[in-house]
Scaffold this motif. Structure first.
Motif, PDB file in Angstrom:
ATOM      1  N   VAL A 195       0.847  -1.196   0.000  1.00 29.70           N
ATOM      2  CA  VAL A 195       0.000   0.000   0.000  1.00 29.70           C
ATOM      3  C   VAL A 195       0.877   1.239   0.000  1.00 29.70           C
ATOM      4  O   VAL A 195       1.986   1.236   0.562  1.00 29.70           O
ATOM      5  CB  VAL A 195      -0.962  -0.015   1.227  1.00 29.70           C
ATOM      6  N   ARG A 196       0.392   2.280  -0.615  1.00 31.53           N
ATOM      7  CA  ARG A 196       1.035   3.592  -0.631  1.00 31.53           C
ATOM      8  C   ARG A 196      -0.032   4.645  -0.365  1.00 31.53           C
ATOM      9  O   ARG A 196      -1.167   4.524  -0.847  1.00 31.53           O
ATOM     10  CB  ARG A 196       1.711   3.847  -1.979  1.00 31.53           C
ATOM     11  N   VAL A 197       0.323   5.691   0.395  1.00 35.57           N
ATOM     12  CA  VAL A 197      -0.631   6.729   0.775  1.00 35.57           C
ATOM     13  C   VAL A 197      -0.209   8.046   0.126  1.00 35.57           C
ATOM     14  O   VAL A 197       0.978   8.403   0.148  1.00 35.57           O
ATOM     15  CB  VAL A 197      -0.700   6.895   2.306  1.00 35.57           C
ATOM     16  N   LEU A 198      -1.191   8.755  -0.432  1.00 31.29           N
ATOM     17  CA  LEU A 198      -0.972  10.085  -0.998  1.00 31.29           C
ATOM     18  C   LEU A 198      -1.799  11.086  -0.201  1.00 31.29           C
ATOM     19  O   LEU A 198      -3.015  10.903  -0.032  1.00 31.29           O
ATOM     20  CB  LEU A 198      -1.399  10.122  -2.470  1.00 31.29           C
ATOM     21  N   GLU A 199      -1.160  12.134   0.285  1.00 29.04           N
ATOM     22  CA  GLU A 199      -1.835  13.147   1.105  1.00 29.04           C
ATOM     23  C   GLU A 199      -1.578  14.528   0.524  1.00 29.04           C
ATOM     24  O   GLU A 199      -0.428  14.911   0.292  1.00 29.04           O
ATOM     25  CB  GLU A 199      -1.332  13.073   2.544  1.00 29.04           C
ATOM     26  N   ALA A 200      -2.666  15.280   0.303  1.00 28.80           N
ATOM     27  CA  ALA A 200      -2.539  16.603  -0.313  1.00 28.80           C
ATOM     28  C   ALA A 200      -1.866  17.614   0.611  1.00 28.80           C
ATOM     29  O   ALA A 200      -1.152  18.514   0.147  1.00 28.80           O
ATOM     30  CB  ALA A 200      -3.914  17.107  -0.740  1.00 28.80           C
ATOM     31  N   GLN A 201      -2.073  17.473   1.919  1.00 31.82           N
ATOM     32  CA  GLN A 201      -1.492  18.422   2.855  1.00 31.82           C
ATOM     33  C   GLN A 201       0.000  18.143   3.056  1.00 31.82           C
ATOM     34  O   GLN A 201       0.435  16.998   2.981  1.00 31.82           O
ATOM     35  CB  GLN A 201      -2.205  18.330   4.210  1.00 31.82           C
ATOM     36  N   PRO A 202       0.786  19.183   3.330  1.00 29.73           N
ATOM     37  CA  PRO A 202       2.202  18.948   3.618  1.00 29.73           C
ATOM     38  C   PRO A 202       2.375  18.215   4.945  1.00 29.73           C
ATOM     39  O   PRO A 202       1.482  18.207   5.795  1.00 29.73           O
ATOM     40  CB  PRO A 202       2.791  20.363   3.689  1.00 29.73           C
ATOM     41  N   ALA A 203       3.535  17.599   5.112  1.00 22.13           N
ATOM     42  CA  ALA A 203       3.796  16.810   6.320  1.00 22.13           C
ATOM     43  C   ALA A 203       3.739  17.661   7.582  1.00 22.13           C
ATOM     44  O   ALA A 203       3.396  17.171   8.657  1.00 22.13           O
ATOM     45  CB  ALA A 203       5.146  16.122   6.215  1.00 22.13           C
ATOM     46  N   ASP A 204       4.069  18.947   7.465  1.00 24.87           N
ATOM     47  CA  ASP A 204       4.082  19.821   8.638  1.00 24.87           C
ATOM     48  C   ASP A 204       2.841  20.701   8.720  1.00 24.87           C
ATOM     49  O   ASP A 204       2.865  21.767   9.333  1.00 24.87           O
ATOM     50  CB  ASP A 204       5.342  20.692   8.635  1.00 24.87           C
ATOM     51  N   ALA A 205       1.745  20.262   8.104  1.00 28.05           N
ATOM     52  CA  ALA A 205       0.508  21.049   8.148  1.00 28.05           C
ATOM     53  C   ALA A 205       0.038  21.215   9.580  1.00 28.05           C
ATOM     54  O   ALA A 205       0.255  20.349  10.436  1.00 28.05           O
ATOM     55  CB  ALA A 205      -0.581  20.373   7.318  1.00 28.05           C
ATOM     56  N   ARG A 206      -0.617  22.320   9.829  1.00 31.91           N
ATOM     57  CA  ARG A 206      -1.128  22.598  11.171  1.00 31.91           C
ATOM     58  C   ARG A 206      -2.122  21.526  11.604  1.00 31.91           C
ATOM     59  O   ARG A 206      -2.976  21.092  10.835  1.00 31.91           O
ATOM     60  CB  ARG A 206      -1.808  23.963  11.181  1.00 31.91           C
ATOM     61  N   GLY A 207      -2.016  21.074  12.852  1.00 27.21           N
ATOM     62  CA  GLY A 207      -2.873  20.011  13.344  1.00 27.21           C
ATOM     63  C   GLY A 207      -4.328  20.442  13.467  1.00 27.21           C
ATOM     64  O   GLY A 207      -4.638  21.602  13.746  1.00 27.21           O
ATOM     65  N   ASP A 208      -5.224  19.505  13.253  1.00 26.56           N
ATOM     66  CA  ASP A 208      -6.657  19.740  13.385  1.00 26.56           C
ATOM     67  C   ASP A 208      -6.991  19.934  14.865  1.00 26.56           C
ATOM     68  O   ASP A 208      -6.521  19.189  15.725  1.00 26.56           O
ATOM     69  CB  ASP A 208      -7.419  18.540  12.820  1.00 26.56           C
ATOM     70  N   VAL A 209      -7.808  20.946  15.173  1.00 26.23           N
ATOM     71  CA  VAL A 209      -8.091  21.270  16.573  1.00 26.23           C
ATOM     72  C   VAL A 209      -9.361  20.601  17.089  1.00 26.23           C
ATOM     73  O   VAL A 209      -9.743  20.798  18.240  1.00 26.23           O
ATOM     74  CB  VAL A 209      -8.216  22.798  16.761  1.00 26.23           C
ATOM     75  N   ARG A 210     -10.020  19.797  16.272  1.00 27.66           N
ATOM     76  CA  ARG A 210     -11.261  19.177  16.700  1.00 27.66           C
ATOM     77  C   ARG A 210     -11.040  18.124  17.787  1.00 27.66           C
ATOM     78  O   ARG A 210      -9.927  17.651  18.009  1.00 27.66           O
ATOM     79  CB  ARG A 210     -11.957  18.511  15.510  1.00 27.66           C
ATOM     80  N   THR A 211     -12.125  17.764  18.443  1.00 21.18           N
ATOM     81  CA  THR A 211     -12.134  16.695  19.436  1.00 21.18           C
ATOM     82  C   THR A 211     -12.875  15.497  18.856  1.00 21.18           C
ATOM     83  O   THR A 211     -13.898  15.661  18.181  1.00 21.18           O
ATOM     84  CB  THR A 211     -12.824  17.165  20.720  1.00 21.18           C
ATOM     85  N   LEU A 212     -12.367  14.309  19.119  1.00 26.19           N
ATOM     86  CA  LEU A 212     -12.994  13.082  18.632  1.00 26.19           C
ATOM     87  C   LEU A 212     -13.638  12.311  19.770  1.00 26.19           C
ATOM     88  O   LEU A 212     -13.128  12.288  20.899  1.00 26.19           O
ATOM     89  CB  LEU A 212     -11.951  12.181  17.978  1.00 26.19           C
ATOM     90  N   ALA A 213     -14.754  11.661  19.453  1.00 24.54           N
ATOM     91  CA  ALA A 213     -15.369  10.710  20.381  1.00 24.54           C
ATOM     92  C   ALA A 213     -15.292   9.338  19.724  1.00 24.54           C
ATOM     93  O   ALA A 213     -15.924   9.095  18.691  1.00 24.54           O
ATOM     94  CB  ALA A 213     -16.819  11.096  20.658  1.00 24.54           C
ATOM     95  N   LEU A 214     -14.483   8.459  20.297  1.00 22.50           N
ATOM     96  CA  LEU A 214     -14.299   7.117  19.769  1.00 22.50           C
ATOM     97  C   LEU A 214     -15.179   6.136  20.535  1.00 22.50           C
ATOM     98  O   LEU A 214     -15.201   6.143  21.769  1.00 22.50           O
ATOM     99  CB  LEU A 214     -12.845   6.671  19.894  1.00 22.50           C
ATOM    100  N   ALA A 215     -15.879   5.289  19.805  1.00 17.01           N
ATOM    101  CA  ALA A 215     -16.644   4.221  20.436  1.00 17.01           C
ATOM    102  C   ALA A 215     -15.695   3.122  20.912  1.00 17.01           C
ATOM    103  O   ALA A 215     -14.535   3.043  20.499  1.00 17.01           O
ATOM    104  CB  ALA A 215     -17.654   3.654  19.445  1.00 17.01           C
ATOM    105  N   HIS A 216     -16.194   2.257  21.779  1.00 14.71           N
ATOM    106  CA  HIS A 216     -15.360   1.154  22.269  1.00 14.71           C
ATOM    107  C   HIS A 216     -14.885   0.276  21.117  1.00 14.71           C
ATOM    108  O   HIS A 216     -13.749  -0.216  21.120  1.00 14.71           O
ATOM    109  CB  HIS A 216     -16.134   0.318  23.289  1.00 14.71           C
ATOM    110  N   GLY A 217     -15.729   0.095  20.103  1.00 20.71           N
ATOM    111  CA  GLY A 217     -15.321  -0.698  18.953  1.00 20.71           C
ATOM    112  C   GLY A 217     -14.139  -0.087  18.223  1.00 20.71           C
ATOM    113  O   GLY A 217     -13.275  -0.809  17.702  1.00 20.71           O
ATOM    114  N   ALA A 218     -14.066   1.251  18.167  1.00 22.04           N
ATOM    115  CA  ALA A 218     -12.923   1.916  17.539  1.00 22.04           C
ATOM    116  C   ALA A 218     -11.649   1.658  18.333  1.00 22.04           C
ATOM    117  O   ALA A 218     -10.567   1.496  17.757  1.00 22.04           O
ATOM    118  CB  ALA A 218     -13.195   3.413  17.425  1.00 22.04           C
ATOM    119  N   ARG A 219     -11.766   1.638  19.651  1.00 24.54           N
ATOM    120  CA  ARG A 219     -10.592   1.303  20.477  1.00 24.54           C
ATOM    121  C   ARG A 219     -10.052  -0.076  20.098  1.00 24.54           C
ATOM    122  O   ARG A 219      -8.828  -0.268  19.989  1.00 24.54           O
ATOM    123  CB  ARG A 219     -10.949   1.332  21.958  1.00 24.54           C
ATOM    124  N   LEU A 220     -10.940  -1.053  19.902  1.00 27.70           N
ATOM    125  CA  LEU A 220     -10.493  -2.404  19.560  1.00 27.70           C
ATOM    126  C   LEU A 220      -9.719  -2.411  18.246  1.00 27.70           C
ATOM    127  O   LEU A 220      -8.709  -3.123  18.109  1.00 27.70           O
ATOM    128  CB  LEU A 220     -11.694  -3.347  19.491  1.00 27.70           C
TER     129      LEU A 220
END
Length: 378
Positions: A27-52
């Motif tokens: 696999v290879r990943v292509l990302e439009a943003q630069p590697a040093d792009a400013r981090g996203d300031v949002r908050t995430l809510a992960l379900a227990h299934g996502a933790r697994l």
């Protein structure tokens, strides 16, 4: 030609790439943003299934700023009916987890590097063309790449995004920020339904992450209030369960829409996460559905013969496998928004009865909680 190409190195694309690499798929990943792009300031809510999922990828242990949700209090404004969900009643350590988006993104970036998954940053994709044997991808820097499968995980931001099968403008805007309350949160989250829209308080560190939805004009007014007026308005709107609100961080606003494009794009091209569906944040389903998209697609790729990778039969099997979970999440969140975001008296009473039934019937409570944690297949 043999590599799967993942377009987008956000959490959904990164999880897909890591899961593929873990199972020996190139696999290879292509990302439009630069590697040093400013981090996203949002908050995430992960379900227990996502933790697994993150545990299986070796990412979970890299996360330090995680606040567990062990209880959820659900109510509606101005009417009877309360339901409470508790992790210990369901035999899980937590119902969900709250963390900064930027921390998860950084942990996934480190995991990709350690797994030696090639990631090209600053590479925008101009066009993706399907073919009988492979898809071809044109980058803005002039290259043409071929792949048996192109996974579009760019959040639906790409210029070639197809029109959705259906969409809805909720005419609501989410006002988000961190707030401090007079009483400690004790790892309890709140989902409070009001005629203007739902209000969620999610425990985050010593504070709460607030998601306050309202009609556009009202949301813009709320976001522009001074700190003192904002805190007073939140107390009046939410109530005093946590005492007074003492501090508020920078407010940001996000318009809320439902879009469903679906995973199907063309032979050898598939869409996952927000590139396939975007949900209202009520009940925190959208991001978790995207992670399950990534995980299940990677598992199917690993089980598919190389000569069949990305063909119509494989992609149809993926779409069938995901349909119940995705459309279940779309229907559930859309139902909550439409039924709970109003002050129609018959619906208000019906909502109260529904919440009381959820509180009084343990099998129903387990059914709802498991679907929030693991998706429509529970």
């Amino acid at each position: 030609m043999s590599e799967i190409l993942v377009v987008g190195a956000g959490p959904v694309g990164a999880v897909c790439a890591l899961a593929l690499a873990q199972q020996g798929v190139a696999v290879r990943v292509l990302e439009a943003q630069p590697a040093d792009a400013r981090g996203d300031v949002r908050t995430l809510a992960l379900a227990h299934g996502a933790r697994l999922i993150l545990e299986r990828l070796g990412v979970w242990e890299r996360l330090s700023e995680v606040t567990p949700i062990t209880r959820i209090h659900i109510s509606q404004c101005g009417a009877l009916g309360v339901a409470r969900l508790a992790a210990d009643e369901l035999g899980v350590p937590a119902l969900g987890y709250v963390l900064p988006y930027a921390q998860l993104a950084a942990a996934l970036k480190d995991a990709l590097r350690e797994a030696e998954v090639p990631v090209e940053y600053g590479v925008a994709v101009d066009r993706i063309d399907a073919g009988r044997e492979a898809a071809t991808l044109a980058t803005r820097d002039g290259r043409t790449l071929a792949s048996p499968l192109v996974v579009v995980a760019d959040g639906g931001r790409g210029e070639g995004a197809p029109p959705p099968w259906f969409e809805a403008d909720y005419e609501q805007v989410a006002v988000v920020c961190d707030v401090a309350s007079e009483r400690p949160h004790a790892n309890q989250a709140y989902e409070r339904f009001t005629p203007m829209g739902p209000v969620a308080l999610l425990p985050k560190g010593e504070r709460y992450a607030l998601v306050w939805t309202a009609p556009r004009a009202e949301a813009e007014r709320i976001a522009a209030l001074s700190d003192a007026d904002f805190l007073a308005a939140l107390y009046a709107h939410f109530g005093g369960r946590q005492g007074h609100f003492l501090e508020a961080g920078v407010r940001r606003t996000f318009p809320l829409r439902l879009t469903y494009t679906g995973s199907a794009a063309a032979d050898h091209v598939v869409r996952i996460g927000n590139a396939a569906q975007t949900l209202h944040p009520v009940a925190g389903q959208g991001f978790n559905i995207g992670l399950r998209d990534a995980w299940e697609l990677a598992a199917l790729c690993a089980d598919t013969a190389p000569a069949r990778l990305g063909d119509a039969a494989m992609l149809a099997a993926y779409a069938r496998g995901r349909r119940f979970d995705v459309l279940g999440g779309v229907g559930f969140t859309d139902f909550l928004v439409r039924v709970f975001s109003n002050d129609v008296a018959p619906l208000r009473h019906a909502r109260g009865l529904g919440l009381m039934a959820l509180e009084a019937l343990p099998p129903l409570k387990t059914f709802v909680a498991r679907r929030m944690m693991f998706g429509a297949r529970g």
